[in-house]
Scaffold this motif. Structure first.
Motif, short mmCIF file in Angstrom:
data_model
loop_
_atom_site.label_atom_id
_atom_site.label_comp_id
_atom_site.label_asym_id
_atom_site.label_seq_id
_atom_site.Cartn_x
_atom_site.Cartn_y
_atom_site.Cartn_z
N SER A 200 0.82 -1.21 0.00
CA SER A 200 0.00 0.00 0.00
C SER A 200 0.85 1.26 0.00
O SER A 200 0.36 2.35 -0.32
CB SER A 200 -0.95 0.01 1.20
OG SER A 200 -0.25 -0.18 2.41
N GLN A 254 -1.29 -13.41 -3.39
CA GLN A 254 -1.87 -12.22 -2.75
C GLN A 254 -2.74 -11.43 -3.71
O GLN A 254 -3.76 -10.86 -3.32
CB GLN A 254 -0.77 -11.33 -2.19
CG GLN A 254 -0.08 -11.90 -0.96
CD GLN A 254 1.03 -10.98 -0.48
OE1 GLN A 254 1.81 -10.45 -1.27
NE2 GLN A 254 1.12 -10.81 0.82
N ALA A 255 -2.33 -11.39 -4.97
CA ALA A 255 -3.06 -10.61 -5.97
C ALA A 255 -4.40 -11.26 -6.35
O ALA A 255 -5.22 -10.63 -7.03
CB ALA A 255 -2.21 -10.45 -7.23
N ARG A 257 -6.90 -12.05 -4.39
CA ARG A 257 -7.98 -11.84 -3.43
C ARG A 257 -9.26 -11.40 -4.14
O ARG A 257 -9.22 -10.65 -5.10
CB ARG A 257 -7.58 -10.78 -2.41
CG ARG A 257 -6.44 -11.20 -1.50
CD ARG A 257 -6.02 -10.05 -0.61
NE ARG A 257 -4.95 -10.44 0.31
CZ ARG A 257 -4.32 -9.58 1.12
NH1 ARG A 257 -4.65 -8.31 1.10
NH2 ARG A 257 -3.36 -10.01 1.92
N LEU A 259 -12.44 -9.29 -4.86
CA LEU A 259 -12.79 -7.88 -4.67
C LEU A 259 -14.29 -7.69 -4.87
O LEU A 259 -15.00 -8.61 -5.24
CB LEU A 259 -12.00 -7.01 -5.65
CG LEU A 259 -10.48 -7.14 -5.60
CD1 LEU A 259 -9.84 -6.26 -6.67
CD2 LEU A 259 -9.94 -6.76 -4.22
N PHE A 315 -6.80 2.65 -3.99
CA PHE A 315 -5.97 1.48 -3.66
C PHE A 315 -6.74 0.49 -2.79
O PHE A 315 -6.67 -0.72 -3.00
CB PHE A 315 -4.69 1.91 -2.95
CG PHE A 315 -3.73 0.78 -2.72
CD1 PHE A 315 -2.79 0.43 -3.70
CD2 PHE A 315 -3.77 0.04 -1.56
CE1 PHE A 315 -1.93 -0.62 -3.50
CE2 PHE A 315 -2.90 -1.03 -1.36
CZ PHE A 315 -1.97 -1.35 -2.34
N THR A 319 -7.58 -3.44 -3.94
CA THR A 319 -6.75 -4.49 -3.33
C THR A 319 -7.36 -5.16 -2.10
O THR A 319 -6.92 -6.24 -1.72
CB THR A 319 -5.37 -3.91 -2.91
OG1 THR A 319 -5.56 -2.88 -1.94
CG2 THR A 319 -4.63 -3.35 -4.12
N TYR A 329 -6.40 -0.60 7.30
CA TYR A 329 -6.27 -0.17 5.91
C TYR A 329 -6.66 1.30 5.75
O TYR A 329 -6.22 1.96 4.80
CB TYR A 329 -7.15 -1.03 4.99
CG TYR A 329 -6.67 -2.45 4.84
CD1 TYR A 329 -5.44 -2.72 4.24
CD2 TYR A 329 -7.45 -3.52 5.28
CE1 TYR A 329 -5.00 -4.03 4.09
CE2 TYR A 329 -7.01 -4.83 5.15
CZ TYR A 329 -5.79 -5.08 4.55
OH TYR A 329 -5.35 -6.37 4.42
#
Length: 447
Positions: A200, A254-255, A257, A259, A315, A319, A329
């Motif tokens: 982040s 991780q990418a 996830r 959304l 962001f 993410t 976050y």
């Protein structure tokens, strides 16, 4: 300069006094295991030179499992869930106390965050002092940043977003002091360090690059771009050093996830949190509303605040899972939110917008509620109606041509809000925190 430094240290001291009070017990230690994950990562790097911590990600199974039974997830080695920079803060404190794999002490690992949070108050003062021509409003903004309960509580937590707040503030300082020779160098360094803190942190150089492009200030553009590229290269080399194939596999995992389109609404309005249980004091929601007002302004002096707000929100949407409600976050939004709140209050006061003041008062009443709830103060219906109506006292005084009384009442009510912030910090208990969250959650179950 001496006066500015004196004020800086006074704000740091004030921030420390609020943040150090029972810092080890609230937020509730263990409510998130991320605090231990960051700590083990840093301590293992310091003591053994290899990153290790717990992780749920599949690519570690079964070849890189180092130990099981310590947490629900296995301890894996090497671990690549996050860049390593932030972990060195709690990791060093833990490593000085004992073995890296020992369960960390909240008193030990949170203390560096308390110090960092206090420093951030001083840095915010430097930002506000440069942004507001009237130093009184700079002081007001910094008092808000120093006392808002969600900021105070969140700044104690061992999560990387608290260090990203530092990079946000330093970037703002560099941008507001662009005439100084050190400005571009600071922008470059901050961009590199932000990338190495957490993914982040990419928002920091992206904001700098965007500002440089929009404003045609190519020194900013180059500083942000070179900082971003350098940070990414260093992070990739870190992965190469230990195991690039595993590093890349974890990044891909991780990418992936899930959304959704209701991420902001779910976390800001339906489930506001500091960690994972419902908690709100009114300031974050009002900060979002204030940001809408600031976003309507075309004056370029607001562009820094606008971009830090919007790009951090973008962001989060791109993410963070729609049902992921971890409060940290949102921590990166606080500098721009508090600046926006202060801008709105300044315009309310200067322009005599008494209706808007009453509107703001209603949205900030949750902090009044918290004081009553935590202090075991029972309020009747007419007392509640009276407190709500008090926010429109400035409008009443203005309507009967008592301008001095209008000014005094507005200042007095703002001072009350600051006092309520401080009372919440000192009155909060774990039991009250849990009971309040359960009370708000009970409405869903009763429908």
């Amino acid at each position: 300069m001496k006066k500015k430094l004196a004020i800086f240290f006074l704000f740091v001291l004030g921030g420390f006094i609020l943040r150090v009070f029972h810092y080890w017990s609230f937020p509730v230690f263990g409510e998130t295991a991320d605090e231990s994950a960051w700590t083990h990562l840093g301590a293992s790097l310091i003591q053994e030179g290899v990153p290790a911590s717990w992780s749920y990600f599949g690519p570690y199974q079964p070849d890189y499992v180092y130990k099981t039974g310590v947490y629900d997830a296995p301890i894996v080695r090497p671990v690549f869930d996050h860049p390593p920079l932030f972990s060195l803060l709690p990791g060093l404190a833990h490593a000085l106390k004992g073995d890296w794999l020992e369960f960390p002490s909240s008193k030990v690992i949170r203390l560096p965050l308390v110090l960092l949070g206090a420093l951030n108050v001083g840095l915010f003062w430097l930002v506000a002092e440069k942004f507001f021509k009237d130093k009184g409003w700079a002081v007001f903004a910094t008092l808000l940043f120093m006392t808002i309960p969600e900021i105070v509580f969140g700044s104690r937590l061992v999560v990387a977003e608290n260090l990203i707040v530092t990079w946000n503030l330093l970037a703002m300082i560099a941008l507001f002091y662009s005439e100084k020779k050190w400005s571009n160098r600071l922008l470059f360094v901050v961009s590199v360090l932000a990338v190495l803190t957490k993914v982040s942190g990419l928002v920091v150089p992206v904001v700098i690059i965007s500002l440089g492009f929009i404003e045609k200030k190519w020194d900013w553009f180059r500083a942000g771009m070179f900082g971003l590229i350098s940070g990414v290269i260093i992070y990739v080399l870190y992965g190469v050093l230990y195991n690039f194939d595993l590093f890349w596999a974890v990044l891909q995992s991780q990418a992936g996830r899930e959304l959704g389109f209701a991420t902001l609404q779910n976390r800001m309005f339906l489930h506001p949190t500091i960690v994972k249980n419902i908690f709100f004091d009114g300031w974050k929601i009002f900060g979002l509303l204030a940001s809408f007002i600031v976003l309507l302004k075309k004056d370029t002096k607001y562009l820094v605040i606008q971009l830090f707000t919007v790009l951090n929100l973008v962001f989060i949407v791109l993410t963070v899972g729609e049902g992921t409600l971890h409060g940290w976050y949102d921590y990166v939004l606080w500098p721009s939110f508090v600046l926006a709140i202060s801008i709105v209050f300044r315009e309310i006061y200067v322009n005599g917008n008494n209706v808007m003041f009453g509107f703001a008062w209603m949205f900030l009443l949750p902090v009044v509620r918290l004081v009553a709830y935590l202090g075991n103060i029972s309020l009747g219906l007419w007392a509640i109606r009276g407190i709500v109506s008090v926010g429109f006292m400035p409008l009443l005084f203005e309507s009967i041509s008592l301008k001095k009384s209008r000014d005094f009442s507005m200042k007095f009510l703002i001072l009350l809000l600051l006092m309520f912030n401080i009372l919440v910090v000192y009155l909060i208990t774990i039991e009250k925190y849990w009971l309040q969250s359960a009370w708000f959650e009970s409405f869903k179950m009763s429908l």
